[in-house]
Design an enzyme around this catalytic site. Structure first.
Site, PDB file in Angstrom:
ATOM      1  CG  ASP A  95       1.083 -11.786  -1.036  1.00 40.90           C
ATOM      2  OD1 ASP A  95       1.849 -12.723  -0.431  1.00 40.90           O
ATOM      3  OD2 ASP A  95       1.127 -10.780  -0.852  1.00 40.90           O
ATOM      4  N   GLY A  97      -5.562 -10.133   0.016  1.00 44.06           N
ATOM      5  CA  GLY A  97      -6.448  -9.407  -0.676  1.00 44.06           C
ATOM      6  C   GLY A  97      -5.803  -8.118  -1.459  1.00 44.06           C
ATOM      7  N   GLY A 104      -4.422   2.285   0.992  1.00 44.70           N
ATOM      8  CA  GLY A 104      -4.583   1.980  -0.408  1.00 44.70           C
ATOM      9  C   GLY A 104      -4.157   2.750  -1.439  1.00 44.70           C
ATOM     10  NE  ARG A 110       0.290  -0.949  -2.140  1.00 49.06           N
ATOM     11  CZ  ARG A 110       1.441  -0.580  -2.361  1.00 49.06           C
ATOM     12  NH1 ARG A 110       1.503   0.894  -2.179  1.00 49.06           N
ATOM     13  NH2 ARG A 110       2.356  -1.208  -2.197  1.00 49.06           N
TER      14      ARG A 110
HETATM   15  P1  AMP Z   1       2.886  -6.477  -1.086  1.00 52.40           P
HETATM   16  O1  AMP Z   1       3.866  -6.644  -0.039  1.00 52.40           O
HETATM   17  O2  AMP Z   1       2.958  -5.136  -1.667  1.00 52.40           O
HETATM   18  O3  AMP Z   1       2.771  -7.534  -1.933  1.00 52.40           O
HETATM   19  O4  AMP Z   1       1.365  -6.296  -0.017  1.00 52.40           O
HETATM   20  C1  AMP Z   1       0.993  -7.253   0.560  1.00 52.40           C
HETATM   21  C2  AMP Z   1      -0.399  -7.011   1.078  1.00 52.40           C
HETATM   22  O5  AMP Z   1      -0.438  -5.613   1.780  1.00 52.40           O
HETATM   23  C3  AMP Z   1      -1.574  -7.060  -0.386  1.00 52.40           C
HETATM   24  O6  AMP Z   1      -2.655  -7.325   0.125  1.00 52.40           O
HETATM   25  C4  AMP Z   1      -1.499  -5.532  -0.716  1.00 52.40           C
HETATM   26  O7  AMP Z   1      -2.804  -5.276  -1.229  1.00 52.40           O
HETATM   27  C5  AMP Z   1      -1.457  -5.035   0.846  1.00 52.40           C
HETATM   28  N1  AMP Z   1      -0.937  -3.515   0.743  1.00 52.40           N
HETATM   29  C6  AMP Z   1       0.405  -3.197   0.620  1.00 52.40           C
HETATM   30  N2  AMP Z   1       0.321  -1.872   0.736  1.00 52.40           N
HETATM   31  C7  AMP Z   1      -0.897  -1.218   1.035  1.00 52.40           C
HETATM   32  C8  AMP Z   1      -1.414  -0.171   1.255  1.00 52.40           C
HETATM   33  N3  AMP Z   1      -0.869   1.102   1.104  1.00 52.40           N
HETATM   34  N4  AMP Z   1      -2.908   0.099   1.470  1.00 52.40           N
HETATM   35  C9  AMP Z   1      -3.568  -1.068   1.407  1.00 52.40           C
HETATM   36  N5  AMP Z   1      -3.181  -2.208   1.371  1.00 52.40           N
HETATM   37  C10 AMP Z   1      -1.855  -2.459   0.981  1.00 52.40           C
HETATM   38 MG    MG Z   2       1.759  -7.864  -3.367  1.00 52.13          MG
END
Ligand code: AMP
Ligand code: MG
Length: 523
Positions: free
Chosen positions: A271, A101, A137, A104
């Protein structure tokens, strides 16, 4: 007085939302989004914004007002904005990861532009949502600068991508352990407002499918078809198959374009795969300096190199297979449809790669073995000698124009990191001669051919070390390097006087510097 904005509620009105209004981290079932407000930040300040995008959105005047930093920093909303976070899952590094989901990312609303097109405006780094799990977030300045600059640079290159409207410094500190080695430190926080017709990902479909919630899966799929693929017709089994096919083809074409410009995404988890075939979620991405199919910019992937440059086409197909698996319940679990989408992927990739490299080389690459061999020999040579990709391809126009090729031209030599070895010179010269004869024989006019080569081979790409220099300066309070890169990268195919230093190969100091050669996922 600014004119009122027209927000749509396509997502909110057509798809079920989360009944629970709490923003605490949790599993959200039976819903595709949750209402959540951005969390206010200390002192939002606009560091940069994209005028061309603001014009497309019809909000140029608003972007000039003080109000813009407040709204795009998450401290207020414009009338009609109803923020929410989307619920999705994904396969990360090959494994099903369950619910992820928008942890952030918070969508502010769906804004209709002056031409009637609707754009989703989304803040990245605007505070916790129900999908934040244990994270904060937030986003740090360095990764936000990278996302802001690269989104707009990619768009200017002509590669499908989400856009970036603004880059806001929050005035708050964000704690990150950049190297995952127990040395957490406070870094400046930032928020990017990104923009796309939709941020739907493969993972939005995978999550309800994995939970056996086929009604929700169908609702989402029907919505996506009606909104983003209306040309496919009213939803039916054959239209679901057509959707698989269409997404497969768009994804294949996108990745062929990445290969042509030398972009390595770095985290091609499902994702992070857009349903619309856009480049999405700029994290530890990188641009190829010395040509190397085995290169990955992502330190988390350093060992397995799943997402290395040369693996992107195959991983794109693997990801499409996961989307097809997710949609199978809608077509009576008939696996043949998935197989047919994957063959569509393969042929679309081959066609697009051929088209891209035909333009980059100024020759019509056909199916015959000789053509394949010419291209493969080039890749092998670039790889063996670690030749700078952008500089090499850009030099071809000059080589084409030369009267004869007695030695390796200096514009090609300039693409070497270090002194070229004897075989590098001999093999390079032999390839260039063969290529040049062919390109000249196909060109009706050499000058026209030179121009079209230059239109296909950018001078300016967002090399990692360039982004890092802008980050270092901005961290010390000087945003001018961001603005300069923003301006120059808007015209990547043009020679721009006084900007030569932005078209150079990676300097020695950057070879092993974090942010330049390798990036962690910490952002
Ligand atoms: P990503 O690797 O950036 O695509 O992130 C993978 C998942 O982790 C996604 O669901 C992001 O929304 C969540 N996510 C990454 N960094 C954060 C953060 N600092 N706070 C909350 N959720 C995060
Ligand atoms: Mg992502």
């Amino acid at each position: 007085m600014t004119t009122p904005l027209r927000f749509h509620r396509r997502f909110l009105d057509s798809l079920p939302g989360d009944a629970d209004a709490r923003s605490v981290s949790r599993q959200v079932h039976g819903a595709l989004w949750s209402r959540v407000m951005p969390t206010a930040v200390a002192s939002p300040r606009m560091l940069a914004w994209s005028r061309s995008l603001a014009v497309e959105l019809g909000i140029e005047a608003r972007m000039e007002s003080q109000d813009a930093a407040t709204v795009l920093g998450g401290n207020a909303t414009w009338d009609g904005m109803e923020p929410y976070a989307a619920n999705y899952g994904g396969h990360q590094f090959g494994n099903w990861a369950g619910q992820l989901g928008d942890g952030r990312a918070i969508t502010l609303g769906e804004l209709e532009g002056p031409d009637g097109r609707v754009h989703e405006l989304q803040l990245k780094g605007a505070g916790p949502t129900p999908y934040s799990r244990r994270a904060d977030g937030r986003a740090v300045l360095r990764s936000s600068i990278r996302e802001f600059l690269c989104s707009e640079a990619m768009h200017a290159l002509g590669v499908p991508t989400t856009r970036a409207l603004s880059l806001i410094a929050t005035g708050d500190a964000v704690v990150r352990d950049m190297f995952y080695n127990g040395n957490a430190k406070a870094e400046p926080g930032a928020i990017v407002c990104r923009v796309a017709p939709s941020f739907l990902r493969f993972g939005n479909f995978e999550l309800p499918s994995s939970r056996g919630d086929h009604a929700l899966l169908q609702q989402l799929t029907d919505f996506a078809i009606a909104q983003f693929f209306p040309q496919l017709g009213a939803p039916s089994r054959s239209v679901y198959e057509a959707l698989m096919h269409e997404v497969a083809v768009r994804t294949a074409r996108l990745i062929a374009q990445w290969q042509a410009v030398g972009f390595v995404h770095g985290v091609m988890n499902t994702d992070n795969m857009s349903l619309l075939g856009l480049t999405i979620d700029y994290g530890p991405y990188g641009w190829v300096d010395n040509f190397d199919f085995g290169w990955t910019p992502n330190t988390t992937d350093a060992q397995h190199k799943r997402y290395a440059f040369g693996n992107q086409p195959g991983v794109g197909m693997w990801n499409v297979a996961r989307l097809c698996d997710a949609l199978l319940p809608l077509i009576g679990d008939d696996e043949r449809s998935g197989e047919s989408a994957l063959s569509a992927y393969e042929s679309a990739y081959a066609d697009e790669a051929r088209a891209q490299f035909s333009k980059k080389l100024g020759i019509r690459i056909g199916d015959d073995a000789g053509d394949g061999e010419l291209v493969q020999r080039l890749f092998a040579w670039l790889q063996k000698h670690g030749v700078d990709m952008a500089i090499f391809f850009r030099s071809l126009a000059q080589v084409l124009r030369m009267d004869e090729l007695r030695e390796l031209p200096s514009c090609v030599r300039a693409a070497f990191y270090g002194e070229p070895a004897k075989d590098a010179v001999e093999d390079g010269l032999s390839w260039l001669r063969q290529w040049r004869m062919r390109a000249r024989s196909e060109a009706s006019d050499v000058e026209l051919a030179v121009t079209s080569l230059d239109r296909a081979n950018p001078t300016f790409v967002l090399r990692n070390w360039l982004a890092q220099e802008a980050i270092d300066a901005a961290s010390a309070g000087d945003a001018s390097k961001i603005h300069r890169l923003q301006r120059v990268l808007q015209r990547p195919y043009d020679e721009q006087s006084g900007e030569d230093d932005l078209a150079q190969k990676r300097p020695d100091w950057a070879k092993d510097k974090p942010g330049c050669s390798a990036l962690s996922c910490s952002s």
